[in-house]
Scaffold this active site. Structure first.
Site, PDB file in Angstrom:
ATOM      1  N   LYS A  78       4.180  12.437   0.524  1.00 48.11           N
ATOM      2  CA  LYS A  78       4.537  11.228  -0.224  1.00 48.11           C
ATOM      3  C   LYS A  78       4.893  11.601  -1.659  1.00 48.11           C
ATOM      4  CE  LYS A  78       2.357   6.667  -1.145  1.00 48.11           C
ATOM      5  NZ  LYS A  78       1.111   5.904  -0.920  1.00 48.11           N
ATOM      6  N   SER A 153       1.770   1.489   1.254  1.00 47.99           N
ATOM      7  CA  SER A 153       2.851   2.044   0.470  1.00 47.99           C
ATOM      8  C   SER A 153       3.373   3.380   0.983  1.00 47.99           C
ATOM      9  CB  SER A 153       2.418   2.224  -0.987  1.00 47.99           C
ATOM     10  OG  SER A 153       1.316   3.119  -1.058  1.00 47.99           O
ATOM     11  N   SER A 177      -2.891   1.911   2.365  1.00 42.87           N
ATOM     12  CA  SER A 177      -1.541   2.481   2.399  1.00 42.87           C
ATOM     13  C   SER A 177      -1.311   3.643   3.347  1.00 42.87           C
ATOM     14  CB  SER A 177      -1.124   2.904   0.999  1.00 42.87           C
ATOM     15  OG  SER A 177      -0.704   1.773   0.295  1.00 42.87           O
TER      16      SER A 177
HETATM   17  N1  GLN Z   1      -1.139  -2.939  -0.307  1.00 45.59           N
HETATM   18  C1  GLN Z   1      -2.125  -2.584  -1.284  1.00 45.59           C
HETATM   19  C2  GLN Z   1      -1.552  -2.777  -2.667  1.00 45.59           C
HETATM   20  O1  GLN Z   1      -0.465  -3.201  -2.749  1.00 45.59           O
HETATM   21  C3  GLN Z   1      -2.607  -1.186  -1.074  1.00 45.59           C
HETATM   22  C4  GLN Z   1      -1.671  -0.149  -1.564  1.00 45.59           C
HETATM   23  C5  GLN Z   1      -2.209   1.240  -1.414  1.00 45.59           C
HETATM   24  O2  GLN Z   1      -3.145   1.489  -0.644  1.00 45.59           O
HETATM   25  N2  GLN Z   1      -1.664   2.153  -2.197  1.00 45.59           N
HETATM   26  O3  GLN Z   1      -2.149  -2.508  -3.646  1.00 45.59           O
END
Ligand code: GLN
Length: 487
Positions: A78, A153, A177
């Protein structure tokens, strides 16, 4: 079978037996990326030359192909993980020119284990999102249905693994994420315990929640990757100095006699009926494997979304202060004076979701509101953590859905941030508590979209979570199915 469809452990066997050369494997992946990724958009950078050079070193016998556990295996990471001299954008315009001076600890470890880096994967800007739509480099698409999101994400990583555009990947999970895109894309995603994997060189979103973990084609691969990246690192003061179990070995142990808790708060109205039925079926499979299924309660579950969406933005607003055009970030160089330079740099560099989080975060931390919001959320976080500790008094692990629905359509939730946040309801509590969790494929909806089963365990019991997942996977067999795109 196509080389790119192999799991890491299958690929390793063929490489070691010299049935195929590393160059051949890397070439196959690069061709496939070229053919399919314009549609999926899972990569923000493909490191073709570097990967081919590295492959050639193996094939010329300059690098040891037998010893290191990932020797010759093409992986993606990532784009929030720092790679020395290679752009690390975090899906943001503000970092479009950022070249890190050093590798993240996990990157060092991947390299030391022989992995070949294929490229950096797309993500929601600064990992804020659940759909990979907030990336400054365009949305990633779900390989199972290109009109749908891959989750986020770490959507780029999950889509790349699902579409066989890499053998495995590293993502990050702050509130879901890794697990949520794992579920949406029909691949395995493991969020380790907070402190299990070094965060050094991971660009911070919410420092008390961020963790790095594997996204893979099967559970054995997840165990293998975790084994490579886990462990204490003096450069991350929150990494924990505990021995790292031999995960690939421990997951063989049987699971009969384990007590598996089903938290009643995770089976609520409004869930997609196919998600509900696939998860219920998965629980039944675990019972048939010898697990003892018990109902438990995690009474503060409903407050997870509210607590997380105060704590995470609060930490983000502080972490993102460094992107000011002086310390970090592309500077708005046409500004006439200092305040205007700051303002323009940040206004142009950040996208709308990141700005929303910064505003939310500074608000909940500001004098007069801190006690009502941030402190309260931190107290709720303690209650949620205690819920899990209590539950683990009566059961060994928990089985839950990962997300209430299958992958939603591109654009479906972008106009309504609250709807986007609510889709994290089942992944946030484990993040707030710091416990490990995995998403493992457990079937498909009637429309053919993947569904994941979430297995949660006590702190530092990734071995247990992986073990249950491995046995479930073998019994259920959903990890081998591929989207049509790959046919
Ligand atoms: N969907 C969550 C957020 O928007 C988690 C994102 C993540 O785990 N990086 O913060």
């Amino acid at each position: 079978m196509d080389l790119t469809a192999l799991t890491i452990h299958e690929l390793r066997r063929r490489l070691v037996r010299r049935e195929v050369s590393v160059t051949e494997v890397v070439r196959r992946y690069l061709e496939r990326i070229e053919a399919l990724d314009p549609r999926v958009n899972s990569y923000v950078k493909v490191m073709a030359d570097e990967a081919l050079e590295e492959a050639a070193r193996y094939d010329r016998g300059e690098k040891d192909l037998e010893g290191p556990p990932l020797a010759g295996v093409p992986l993606s990471v990532k784009d929030v993980l720092c790679t020395r001299g290679i752009r690390t954008s975090c899906g943001s315009k503000i970092l479009e020119n950022y070249l890190p001076p050093s590798d993240a600890t996990v990157i060092e470890k991947l390299k030391a284990s022989g992995a070949v880096l294929l490229g950096k994967t797309n993500m929601d800007e600064f990992a804020m999102g659940s759909s990979t739509e907030s990336s400054a480099f365009g949305p990633t698409r779900n390989p199972w249905d290109l009109d749908r999101v891959p989750g986020g994400s770490s959507g780029g990583s999950a889509a790349a693994v699902a579409a066989d555009l890499c053998a495995g990947s590293l993502g990050t999970d702050t509130g879901g994420s890794i697990r949520q895109p794992g579920s949406f894309c029909g691949v395995v995603g493991l969020k380790p315990t907070y402190g299990r994997v070094s965060r050094f060189g991971l660009v911070a979103f919410a420092s008390s929640l961020d963790q790095i973990g594997p996204i893979t084609k099967d559970v054995r691969d997840a165990a293998l990757l975790l084994h490579v990246v886990a462990g204490y690192d003096r450069r991350d003061s929150t990494s924990v100095d505990l021995p790292v179990p031999d995960y690939p070995e421990c997951i063989r142990e049987p699971v009969d006699g384990l007590r598996l808790g089903i938290p009643r708060e995770y089976f609520v109205e409004g869930m997609h009926p196919d998600v509900l039925s696939r998860v219920r079926q998965a629980i039944e499979t675990c019972r048939e494997l010898g697990g003892e299924v018990v109902e438990v309660s995690l009474p503060h579950t409903a407050y997870g979304v509210a607590a997380y969406y105060i704590i995470a933005p609060a930490e983000a607003s502080s972490n993102l202060a460094r992107y000011d055009g002086v310390k970090y970030g592309t500077r708005a160089s046409d500004a006439r004076e200092l305040a205007a330079m700051y303002r323009e740099t940040r206004s142009r560099g950040f996208g709308p979701e990141v700005k929303r989080r910064i505003m939310l975060g500074t608000y909940v931390l500001s004098a007069g509101y801190y006690d009502a919001y941030y402190r309260k959320a931190s107290q709720v976080r303690t209650l949620i953590r205690q819920d899990f500790l209590d539950a683990f008094q009566t059961c060994d692990a928990l089985l839950t859905p990962v997300v209430p629905t299958p992958a939603f359509r591109v654009g479906e939730k972008t106009g309504d941030p609250l709807q986007m946040y609510l889709s994290d309801v089942f992944t946030l509590p484990a993040s707030l508590a710091g416990i490990p969790g995995i998403s493992v494929p457990c079937g498909f909806t009637s429309e053919g979209l993947p569904v994941g089963l979430q297995i949660l365990g006590p702190h530092f019991r990734e071995d247990l979570v992986l073990r249950i997942a491995r046995h479930f996977e073998e019994a259920a067999g959903f990890s081998r199915r591929k989207p049509d795109l790959c046919a």
